[in-house]
Write an enzyme that holds these catalytic residues in place. Structure first.
Site, PDB file in Angstrom:
ATOM      1  N   CYS A 102       0.784  -1.380  -0.218  1.00 57.69           N
ATOM      2  CA  CYS A 102      -0.163   0.542   0.452  1.00 57.69           C
ATOM      3  C   CYS A 102       0.966   1.153   0.078  1.00 57.69           C
ATOM      4  O   CYS A 102      -0.224   2.338   0.175  1.00 57.69           O
ATOM      5  CB  CYS A 102      -0.719   0.294   0.974  1.00 57.69           C
ATOM      6  SG  CYS A 102       0.019   0.535   2.799  1.00 57.69           S
ATOM      7  N   HIS A 141      -0.941  11.381  15.457  1.00 57.72           N
ATOM      8  CA  HIS A 141      -1.146  10.689  14.621  1.00 57.72           C
ATOM      9  C   HIS A 141      -0.768   9.892  13.892  1.00 57.72           C
ATOM     10  O   HIS A 141       0.592   9.943  14.490  1.00 57.72           O
ATOM     11  CB  HIS A 141      -2.340  11.462  13.671  1.00 57.72           C
ATOM     12  CG  HIS A 141      -2.598  11.038  12.617  1.00 57.72           C
ATOM     13  ND1 HIS A 141      -3.752  10.606  12.330  1.00 57.72           N
ATOM     14  CD2 HIS A 141      -2.174  11.065  11.000  1.00 57.72           C
ATOM     15  CE1 HIS A 141      -3.936  10.385  11.196  1.00 57.72           C
ATOM     16  NE2 HIS A 141      -2.502  10.696  10.544  1.00 57.72           N
ATOM     17  N   HIS A 145      -4.340   4.863  10.164  1.00 59.18           N
ATOM     18  CA  HIS A 145      -5.244   4.181  10.191  1.00 59.18           C
ATOM     19  C   HIS A 145      -5.466   2.865   9.931  1.00 59.18           C
ATOM     20  O   HIS A 145      -4.026   2.131   9.436  1.00 59.18           O
ATOM     21  CB  HIS A 145      -6.405   5.072   8.585  1.00 59.18           C
ATOM     22  CG  HIS A 145      -6.375   6.516   8.972  1.00 59.18           C
ATOM     23  ND1 HIS A 145      -5.369   7.405   8.125  1.00 59.18           N
ATOM     24  CD2 HIS A 145      -7.706   7.276   9.621  1.00 59.18           C
ATOM     25  CE1 HIS A 145      -6.178   8.668   9.014  1.00 59.18           C
ATOM     26  NE2 HIS A 145      -7.185   8.623   9.208  1.00 59.18           N
ATOM     27  N   ASP A 192      -3.670 -12.191   4.186  1.00 63.51           N
ATOM     28  CA  ASP A 192      -3.379 -13.654   4.825  1.00 63.51           C
ATOM     29  C   ASP A 192      -2.575 -13.582   6.619  1.00 63.51           C
ATOM     30  O   ASP A 192      -1.556 -13.526   6.103  1.00 63.51           O
ATOM     31  CB  ASP A 192      -1.848 -14.637   4.455  1.00 63.51           C
ATOM     32  CG  ASP A 192      -2.454 -16.273   4.867  1.00 63.51           C
ATOM     33  OD1 ASP A 192      -3.557 -16.410   5.619  1.00 63.51           O
ATOM     34  OD2 ASP A 192      -1.464 -16.748   4.212  1.00 63.51           O
ATOM     35  N   ARG A 223      -5.381  -3.970   8.931  1.00 71.93           N
ATOM     36  CA  ARG A 223      -3.709  -3.271   8.759  1.00 71.93           C
ATOM     37  C   ARG A 223      -3.940  -2.130   8.917  1.00 71.93           C
ATOM     38  O   ARG A 223      -5.154  -0.791   8.236  1.00 71.93           O
ATOM     39  CB  ARG A 223      -3.727  -3.167   6.976  1.00 71.93           C
ATOM     40  CG  ARG A 223      -2.921  -2.646   6.351  1.00 71.93           C
ATOM     41  CD  ARG A 223      -3.274  -2.475   5.048  1.00 71.93           C
ATOM     42  NE  ARG A 223      -4.726  -2.228   4.433  1.00 71.93           N
ATOM     43  CZ  ARG A 223      -4.541  -0.956   3.801  1.00 71.93           C
ATOM     44  NH1 ARG A 223      -3.464  -0.616   3.969  1.00 71.93           N
ATOM     45  NH2 ARG A 223      -5.963  -1.270   3.147  1.00 71.93           N
ATOM     46  N   CYS A 281      -2.293   0.715   9.356  1.00 72.86           N
ATOM     47  CA  CYS A 281      -1.047   1.679   7.499  1.00 72.86           C
ATOM     48  C   CYS A 281      -0.948   3.006   8.904  1.00 72.86           C
ATOM     49  O   CYS A 281      -1.775   3.681   8.745  1.00 72.86           O
ATOM     50  CB  CYS A 281      -2.596   1.752   6.632  1.00 72.86           C
ATOM     51  SG  CYS A 281      -1.843   2.788   5.430  1.00 72.86           S
TER      52      CYS A 281
END
Length: 141
Positions: free
Chosen positions: A73, A110, A113, A121, A127, A129
């Site tokens: 990503c 912060h 997310h 898997d 996730r 991120c």
């Protein structure tokens, strides 16, 4: 998973001016103003070094390389935080979508997310991120 702002008080509280003295302008924008770095530009998005990822603002341990995975990503991805209570969650309705914001429990910075149910898997199919600029990697000895 707590996602409410009202009853939470961070262990470390500083004014924006105090944070600006400690952080670079880029770090301040992400950590204190919930900005983001561009994908594939952060120093840890493809890091394979074993170690612990700590909050760049306060030094709290957040994630380890054991939970890091390659999600393709453009940001570092983890399937779980280091421990329960290490991070906190807020509803984020910015950018016209519903997301779960991830923040440092100790200083309320912060981090990024959380996304669920994407089919990875991993043990949690979550996730986290996380912006590289939100963390410092402390290599394992």
């Amino acid at each position: 998973m707590t996602t409410e702002r009202e009853s939470y008080r961070p262990e470390i509280e500083k004014s924006d001016d105090e944070w600006r003295q400690e952080l670079t302008p880029e770090e301040f924008q992400v950590l204190r103003k919930a900005g983001t770095e561009r994908p594939y530009t952060g120093e840890y998005y493809d890091a394979k070094t074993a170690g612990t990822y700590a909050c760049r603002a306060c030094g709290a341990d957040l994630f380890t390389s054991n939970e890091k995975f390659d999600s393709h990503c453009g940001w570092p991805s983890f399937w779980a935080p280091l421990a329960e209570g290490t991070v906190r969650y807020l509803h984020d309705r910015s950018l016209g979508m519903e997301r779960i914001e991830v923040r440092c429990s100790r200083c309320d910075s912060h981090l990024g997310h959380l996304f669920k149910g994407e089919g990875f898997d991993t043990p949690t199919d979550q996730r986290f991120c996380i912006n590289s600029i939100s963390m410092t990697l402390v290599p394992a000895e």
